[in-house]
Design a protein around this motif. Structure first.
Motif, PDB file in Angstrom:
ATOM      1  N   SER A  32     -44.260 -34.074  12.570  1.00 25.88           N
ATOM      2  CA  SER A  32     -43.601 -35.293  13.319  1.00 25.88           C
ATOM      3  C   SER A  32     -44.439 -35.580  11.489  1.00 25.88           C
ATOM      4  O   SER A  32     -45.553 -35.679  11.306  1.00 25.88           O
ATOM      5  CB  SER A  32     -44.016 -35.882  14.361  1.00 25.88           C
ATOM      6  N   PRO A  33     -43.623 -36.562  11.005  1.00 29.40           N
ATOM      7  CA  PRO A  33     -44.132 -36.942   9.446  1.00 29.40           C
ATOM      8  C   PRO A  33     -44.982 -38.114   9.510  1.00 29.40           C
ATOM      9  O   PRO A  33     -44.886 -39.395   9.277  1.00 29.40           O
ATOM     10  CB  PRO A  33     -43.415 -37.665   9.038  1.00 29.40           C
ATOM     11  N   THR A  34     -46.494 -37.925  10.821  1.00 31.23           N
ATOM     12  CA  THR A  34     -46.771 -38.628  10.308  1.00 31.23           C
ATOM     13  C   THR A  34     -48.813 -39.100  10.789  1.00 31.23           C
ATOM     14  O   THR A  34     -49.535 -40.018  10.896  1.00 31.23           O
ATOM     15  CB  THR A  34     -46.441 -39.859  12.477  1.00 31.23           C
ATOM     16  N   GLU A  38     -44.938 -41.211   2.660  1.00 33.57           N
ATOM     17  CA  GLU A  38     -46.353 -40.070   2.600  1.00 33.57           C
ATOM     18  C   GLU A  38     -46.327 -38.904   2.789  1.00 33.57           C
ATOM     19  O   GLU A  38     -47.015 -37.887   2.711  1.00 33.57           O
ATOM     20  CB  GLU A  38     -47.272 -41.632   2.213  1.00 33.57           C
ATOM     21  N   SER A  39     -46.274 -39.365   4.216  1.00 30.22           N
ATOM     22  CA  SER A  39     -46.326 -38.164   5.425  1.00 30.22           C
ATOM     23  C   SER A  39     -45.252 -37.373   5.221  1.00 30.22           C
ATOM     24  O   SER A  39     -45.782 -35.961   5.004  1.00 30.22           O
ATOM     25  CB  SER A  39     -46.687 -38.920   6.659  1.00 30.22           C
ATOM     26  N   ILE A  86     -46.136 -33.285   4.051  1.00 33.96           N
ATOM     27  CA  ILE A  86     -45.652 -32.134   4.914  1.00 33.96           C
ATOM     28  C   ILE A  86     -44.387 -30.847   3.514  1.00 33.96           C
ATOM     29  O   ILE A  86     -45.093 -29.938   3.774  1.00 33.96           O
ATOM     30  CB  ILE A  86     -44.638 -32.009   5.765  1.00 33.96           C
ATOM     31  N   LEU A  87     -44.397 -31.558   3.030  1.00 37.56           N
ATOM     32  CA  LEU A  87     -43.090 -30.994   2.201  1.00 37.56           C
ATOM     33  C   LEU A  87     -44.290 -29.815   0.865  1.00 37.56           C
ATOM     34  O   LEU A  87     -44.039 -28.978   0.451  1.00 37.56           O
ATOM     35  CB  LEU A  87     -42.533 -31.902   0.953  1.00 37.56           C
ATOM     36  N   ASP A  88     -45.258 -30.934   0.395  1.00 35.22           N
ATOM     37  CA  ASP A  88     -46.246 -30.579  -0.691  1.00 35.22           C
ATOM     38  C   ASP A  88     -47.038 -29.618   0.321  1.00 35.22           C
ATOM     39  O   ASP A  88     -47.481 -28.458  -0.606  1.00 35.22           O
ATOM     40  CB  ASP A  88     -46.805 -31.596  -1.096  1.00 35.22           C
TER      41      ASP A  88
END
Length: 462
Positions: A10-12, A52-53, A57-59
């Protein structure tokens, strides 16, 4: 059957190392069986999910080198699919509308707690044969609830924790769509895993309580159940669950602290899994050895000292040119210009057996590119008048050397020590202090050779 695994963060916030360990085990299982590893971003929490989250994650996945075969897929881009499945479930009777207001639910909970009962939805809007439902209130937007089985048990053979059975009486009719129509986590996960043909759901054991609910939804949809493997939690050195407030938990933290990604993965692999007594290994070896049956169901304890040791081993094994790329960035952050001075890869070759992190290596490399001022303590101990006089004589002889390389310097230093009638530390320590600003360095002849004749003589004359 093609093995298909997924990592679904989850991008949190930043990418958590616990998540990286989950991704690592999922990735390794897919690679071990020539399968497919899928990245899925579970971004339906609109209040906490941020672009940004997502990028973090991708980075983070790129930095640790866990390549995915499909994705990233975003749940927010699959809303039409979720709504279509919910419509089918409403039509088939596997789901129903519930018009309870927030106040009604709070009253229901309070009454149950007063009677000593476990708070849960009382299924008042659940259709049953012979049951008359209330008239839907006009001012309440309904949620959609899943019609969970009332009898029997939900059971699965967890690939890590073994046989797990949960009675359906412990489960209520969970909400699968909110009043605004957006689907909820447990529902989206099932549809995603079904559509993406995930064969193995490998995740943290904080999801164990979600699994029986998801299994019932899988069965209601007539979908093939994946195998489940719940990984043990990672605790800090106090035996507590890793916390963003207390502990360094983001992969970004470890990148900034000078850890190599392969060292972090090597360490995370050993948290809950093992291959005999092997501690140091490559990612390729991990894939070759990995098997879910070898994962321990018990929590693991994070040991930073062990990670530092492993990082040092991976630094020793790394190519100097690769180390130099990252060390150069750390030196630039300190305002050090490496465009003049010795080749940084050669410096890393000299320092890599002495460094636990790349930050340490950058700190040690600094004196190759600018003269450091020794501390008062070092000056008083190693740069008294007699030491300065001896270094003046050393410089005179060094200026006449036919060659400036390590063998020549090694012999010259030995001859000079003998001629002065002193022990090696009385030459080596002042020499380090004067030229390098510190007494903690690799072999002094190697350092002087790499620094170069002109720079050494300039610093000796300063």
């Amino acid at each position: 059957m093609t093995v298909r695994t997924r990592f679904a963060p989850s991008p949190t916030g930043l990418l958590h190392i616990g998540g990286v360990r989950t991704a690592l085990f999922s990735w390794a299982h897919a690679r071990k069986h020539d399968g497919v590893f899928v990245l899925r971003i579970e971004d339906t929490d609109l209040e906490r999910s941020t672009p940004e989250s997502v990028q973090a994650i991708l980075d983070g996945m790129h930095w640790v080198g866990l390549d995915y075969d499909e994705g990233p897929f975003y749940q927010m881009q699959r809303m039409d699919r979720y709504k279509a499945v919910i419509g089918q479930m409403l039509q088939s009777g596997e789901a129903y509308y519930c018009y309870c207001s927030k106040e009604e639910l709070e009253t229901m909970r309070a009454e149950q707690e007063a009677r000593g009962e476990k708070p849960r939805y009382d299924r008042r809007w659940r259709p049953e044969d012979g049951k008359t439902l209330p008239t839907p209130p006009a001012d309440v937007k309904p949620v959609v609830r899943f019609r969970n089985p009332i009898d029997g048990v939900v059971a699965w053979d967890d690939q890590v924790k073994g046989r797990i059975e949960i009675s359906n009486t412990e489960l209520d009719d969970l909400i699968i769509a909110r009043p605004d129509g957006t689907p909820t986590y447990n529902f989206c996960v099932v549809v995603d895993d079904w559509d993406m043909q995930i064969t193995h759901v490998i995740r943290g054991d904080d999801h164990v309580n979600n699994t029986p609910r998801q299994i019932n939804i899988f069965k209601a949809l007539g979908a093939t159940l994946p195998l489940f493997a719940h990984l043990p939690m990672i605790h800090n050195d106090q035996g507590q669950k890793l916390s963003k407030r207390r502990d360094a938990v983001s992969v970004v933290d470890y990148d900034k602290a000078g850890f190599l990604p392969e060292a972090l993965l090597n360490y995370l692999a050993r948290l809950g899994w093992g291959h005999g007594d092997d501690e140091f290994f490559t990612l390729a070896q991990f894939v070759e050895w990995f098997d879910l049956k070898d994962v321990s169901p018990s929590p693991s304890r994070f040991d930073r000292e062990k990670l530092l040791w492993l990082n040092a081993q991976h630094i020793k094994a790394a190519e100097p040119a690769r180390l130099a790329e990252r060390v150069q960035q750390f030196l630039a952050d300190k305002g050090v210009d490496t465009s003049t001075g010795p080749d940084l890869a050669a410096v890393c070759t000299l320092l890599k057996d002495r460094s636990q992190t790349l930050v340490e290596m950058a700190d040690q490399a600094e004196y190759f590119y600018r003269a450091l001022v020794p501390t008062t303590e070092i000056v008083e101990k190693h740069l008294g008048p007699e030491d300065e006089a001896r270094l003046g004589l050393f410089a005179e002889g060094a200026a006449t050397l036919a060659e400036w390389d390590q063998p020549t310097l090694s012999q010259y230093i030995k001859d000079f020590v003998k001629a002065q009638g002193v022990k090696m530390p009385l030459v080596g320590m002042p020499l380090r202090a004067k030229v390098l600003g510190t007494t903690s360095t690799p072999s002094v002849d190697a350092v002087l050779a790499l620094l170069g004749r002109d720079e050494v003589l300039k610093r000796l004359a300063a």
